[in-house]
Design a protein around this motif. Structure first.
Motif, PDB file in Angstrom:
ATOM      1  N   UNK A 143       0.830  -1.202   0.000  1.00  0.00           N
ATOM      2  CA  UNK A 143       0.000   0.000   0.000  1.00  0.00           C
ATOM      3  C   UNK A 143       0.867   1.255   0.000  1.00  0.00           C
ATOM      4  N   UNK A 144       1.916   1.252   0.847  1.00  0.00           N
ATOM      5  CA  UNK A 144       2.833   2.404   0.879  1.00  0.00           C
ATOM      6  C   UNK A 144       3.550   2.545  -0.454  1.00  0.00           C
ATOM      7  N   UNK A 145       3.974   1.426  -1.036  1.00  0.00           N
ATOM      8  CA  UNK A 145       4.664   1.468  -2.328  1.00  0.00           C
ATOM      9  C   UNK A 145       3.772   2.086  -3.404  1.00  0.00           C
ATOM     10  N   UNK A 146       2.503   1.695  -3.436  1.00  0.00           N
ATOM     11  CA  UNK A 146       1.572   2.252  -4.422  1.00  0.00           C
ATOM     12  C   UNK A 146       1.376   3.743  -4.205  1.00  0.00           C
ATOM     13  N   UNK A 147       1.282   4.152  -2.952  1.00  0.00           N
ATOM     14  CA  UNK A 147       1.127   5.579  -2.647  1.00  0.00           C
ATOM     15  C   UNK A 147       2.346   6.368  -3.097  1.00  0.00           C
ATOM     16  N   UNK A 148       3.541   5.824  -2.837  1.00  0.00           N
ATOM     17  CA  UNK A 148       4.768   6.499  -3.258  1.00  0.00           C
ATOM     18  C   UNK A 148       4.810   6.637  -4.777  1.00  0.00           C
ATOM     19  N   UNK A 149       4.481   5.540  -5.467  1.00  0.00           N
ATOM     20  CA  UNK A 149       4.510   5.583  -6.924  1.00  0.00           C
ATOM     21  C   UNK A 149       3.545   6.598  -7.494  1.00  0.00           C
ATOM     22  N   UNK A 150       2.327   6.616  -6.972  1.00  0.00           N
ATOM     23  CA  UNK A 150       1.313   7.547  -7.477  1.00  0.00           C
ATOM     24  C   UNK A 150       1.706   8.991  -7.176  1.00  0.00           C
ATOM     25  N   UNK A 151       2.213   9.236  -5.971  1.00  0.00           N
ATOM     26  CA  UNK A 151       2.625  10.592  -5.601  1.00  0.00           C
ATOM     27  C   UNK A 151       3.781  11.067  -6.469  1.00  0.00           C
ATOM     28  N   UNK A 152       4.757  10.185  -6.698  1.00  0.00           N
ATOM     29  CA  UNK A 152       5.900  10.550  -7.533  1.00  0.00           C
ATOM     30  C   UNK A 152       5.492  10.868  -8.957  1.00  0.00           C
ATOM     31  N   UNK A 153       4.571  10.080  -9.509  1.00  0.00           N
ATOM     32  CA  UNK A 153       4.118  10.334 -10.885  1.00  0.00           C
ATOM     33  C   UNK A 153       3.399  11.676 -10.976  1.00  0.00           C
ATOM     34  N   UNK A 154       2.534  11.968 -10.017  1.00  0.00           N
ATOM     35  CA  UNK A 154       1.836  13.265 -10.043  1.00  0.00           C
ATOM     36  C   UNK A 154       2.833  14.411 -10.014  1.00  0.00           C
ATOM     37  N   UNK A 155       3.873  14.279  -9.197  1.00  0.00           N
ATOM     38  CA  UNK A 155       4.877  15.341  -9.083  1.00  0.00           C
ATOM     39  C   UNK A 155       5.620  15.536 -10.405  1.00  0.00           C
ATOM     40  N   UNK A 156       6.043  14.452 -11.030  1.00  0.00           N
ATOM     41  CA  UNK A 156       6.781  14.557 -12.295  1.00  0.00           C
ATOM     42  C   UNK A 156       5.926  15.227 -13.360  1.00  0.00           C
ATOM     43  N   UNK A 157       4.701  14.788 -13.510  1.00  0.00           N
ATOM     44  CA  UNK A 157       3.839  15.334 -14.565  1.00  0.00           C
ATOM     45  C   UNK A 157       3.544  16.813 -14.346  1.00  0.00           C
ATOM     46  N   UNK A 158       3.553  17.233 -13.084  1.00  0.00           N
ATOM     47  CA  UNK A 158       3.320  18.653 -12.796  1.00  0.00           C
ATOM     48  C   UNK A 158       4.619  19.462 -12.901  1.00  0.00           C
ATOM     49  N   UNK A 159       5.660  19.001 -12.222  1.00  0.00           N
ATOM     50  CA  UNK A 159       6.908  19.761 -12.103  1.00  0.00           C
ATOM     51  C   UNK A 159       7.655  19.857 -13.430  1.00  0.00           C
ATOM     52  N   UNK A 160       7.584  18.806 -14.244  1.00  0.00           N
ATOM     53  CA  UNK A 160       8.336  18.778 -15.500  1.00  0.00           C
ATOM     54  C   UNK A 160       7.447  18.985 -16.717  1.00  0.00           C
ATOM     55  N   UNK A 161       6.259  19.463 -16.495  1.00  0.00           N
ATOM     56  CA  UNK A 161       5.400  19.788 -17.633  1.00  0.00           C
ATOM     57  C   UNK A 161       6.163  20.685 -18.610  1.00  0.00           C
ATOM     58  N   UNK A 162       6.170  20.309 -19.877  1.00  0.00           N
ATOM     59  CA  UNK A 162       7.009  20.995 -20.861  1.00  0.00           C
ATOM     60  C   UNK A 162       6.665  22.475 -20.963  1.00  0.00           C
ATOM     61  N   UNK A 163       5.403  22.827 -20.841  1.00  0.00           N
ATOM     62  CA  UNK A 163       5.008  24.234 -20.922  1.00  0.00           C
ATOM     63  C   UNK A 163       5.520  25.003 -19.714  1.00  0.00           C
ATOM     64  N   UNK A 164       5.458  24.391 -18.546  1.00  0.00           N
ATOM     65  CA  UNK A 164       5.960  25.047 -17.336  1.00  0.00           C
ATOM     66  C   UNK A 164       7.458  25.303 -17.432  1.00  0.00           C
ATOM     67  N   UNK A 165       8.211  24.281 -17.865  1.00  0.00           N
ATOM     68  CA  UNK A 165       9.666  24.436 -17.958  1.00  0.00           C
ATOM     69  C   UNK A 165      10.038  25.454 -19.035  1.00  0.00           C
ATOM     70  N   UNK A 166       9.367  25.374 -20.172  1.00  0.00           N
ATOM     71  CA  UNK A 166       9.635  26.324 -21.256  1.00  0.00           C
ATOM     72  C   UNK A 166       9.342  27.752 -20.814  1.00  0.00           C
ATOM     73  N   UNK A 167       8.239  27.944 -20.118  1.00  0.00           N
ATOM     74  CA  UNK A 167       7.888  29.277 -19.643  1.00  0.00           C
ATOM     75  C   UNK A 167       8.944  29.832 -18.697  1.00  0.00           C
ATOM     76  N   UNK A 168       9.515  28.958 -17.857  1.00  0.00           N
ATOM     77  CA  UNK A 168      10.562  29.421 -16.938  1.00  0.00           C
ATOM     78  C   UNK A 168      11.788  29.903 -17.708  1.00  0.00           C
ATOM     79  N   UNK A 169      12.196  29.163 -18.734  1.00  0.00           N
ATOM     80  CA  UNK A 169      13.327  29.598 -19.556  1.00  0.00           C
ATOM     81  C   UNK A 169      13.013  30.938 -20.226  1.00  0.00           C
ATOM     82  N   UNK A 170      11.816  31.059 -20.769  1.00  0.00           N
ATOM     83  CA  UNK A 170      11.451  32.298 -21.449  1.00  0.00           C
ATOM     84  C   UNK A 170      11.437  33.478 -20.479  1.00  0.00           C
ATOM     85  N   UNK A 171      10.939  33.250 -19.264  1.00  0.00           N
ATOM     86  CA  UNK A 171      10.934  34.308 -18.254  1.00  0.00           C
ATOM     87  C   UNK A 171      12.350  34.821 -17.992  1.00  0.00           C
TER      88      UNK A 171
END
Length: 293
Positions: free
Chosen positions: A251-279
């Motif tokens: 159960x903990x392993x599944x929670x860790x995996x799901x939390x990590x995936x949500x973070x990656x998809x949000x933090x490394x979203x290509x539009x977010x990263x591109x916008x930071x470079x442009x800023x």
């Protein structure tokens, strides 16, 4: 880079430097004389006169600040193409490609990286022995190359510790097989001495596979905060403890995996990263206009 910086400076054009781990503490202990000579002969000036230093993580800033104490620094994560991770292939592709190596009911611990002393594979092999001696059943899959002296040394270590059935070398993997192998594994473990951003960690989390690694990774605070990673000391016992905690609690392993995936998809979203470079580039350009006005 020095020549390009000089050419830009002569024309009054601001330049930015992305250091990508080049000045990390561990890296600076390798080929030390050449690196000191580079810094003395132009490297420090190159960093000092940059309009901005781009770092991929807070940890990199902390390690490198003394090399560029007064230069503006911005933190922008390494770009990553997430399109391949939007829909995951499932574990079957890895099972088909790797056959008997994955034919086990035991949880799989995955090492996927260049097989090099920097990566600390010996720590993970010794951790496999610790887990066996504790009665914790896992199979460790070592994916990567090259087949050089260190790889042969690690194979001999496996034989010496009588781990032939528990540690398997499968060679390099890529593409769908790599993503599938992440999914087939219960935990991804890398006892590395040093990594800058370490795309392999975000690849693992994007596949919902929890991570165990060390503070040698510049983004370890971000990984830990994601909820998908356990950051431990670089010892066999510490890795064995963390791996056992994850594989022993589904159960903990599944929670860790799901939390990590949500973070990656949000933090490394290509539009977010591109916008930071442009800023940053727009800000540097605006500063230049103000200076020359």
């Amino acid at each position: 880079n020095l020549q390009l910086a000089s050419a830009a400076a002569r024309r009054g054009i601001p330049y930015l430097v992305t250091i990508h781990g080049m000045l990390d503490t561990w890296c600076m202990t390798k080929s030390t004389l050449r690196k000191r000579a580079f810094l003395a002969l132009g490297g420090r000036r190159w960093l000092r006169e940059a309009a901005c230093i781009i770092s991929t993580a807070e940890g990199e800033v902390a390690q490198t600040r003394h090399h560029h104490p007064d230069t503006r620094v911005e933190i922008i994560p390494a770009p990553m193409d997430l399109s391949e991770y939007e829909s995951l292939p499932g574990p079957q592709a890895a099972e088909a490609a790797l056959g008997n190596d994955l034919d086990t009911a035991d949880p799989i611990v995955l090492f996927l990286s260049r097989i090099h002393p920097k990566k600390g594979l010996e720590v993970l092999i010794d951790a496999a022995a610790v887990l066996r001696d504790r009665g914790v059943r896992v199979r460790t899959i070592v994916a990567g190359g090259p087949d050089g002296p260190y790889r042969r040394e690690m194979s001999a270590r496996v034989e010496r510790l009588d781990l032939g059935n528990l540690v398997r070398f499968v060679g390099p993997v890529a593409g769908e097989t790599k993503r599938s192998l992440f999914q087939r594994a219960e935990v991804f473990a890398l006892p590395t001495h040093q990594e800058n951003f370490g795309i392999v960690f975000t690849e693992s989390l994007a596949c919902e596979t929890p991570v165990v690694t060390t503070r040698g990774v510049d983004i370890w605070p971000e990984l830990e905060a994601s909820g998908g990673a356990s950051i431990v000391e670089r010892t066999p016992e510490a890795f064995a403890d963390a791996i056992a905690d994850i594989v022993g609690a589904s159960e903990r392993s599944a929670e860790m995996g799901a939390s990590g995936r949500r973070w990656v998809l949000r933090y490394l979203d290509v539009h977010r990263v591109t916008d930071r470079f442009l800023e940053v580039y727009r800000s540097v350009s605006a500063d230049r206009r103000e200076t020359t006005a």
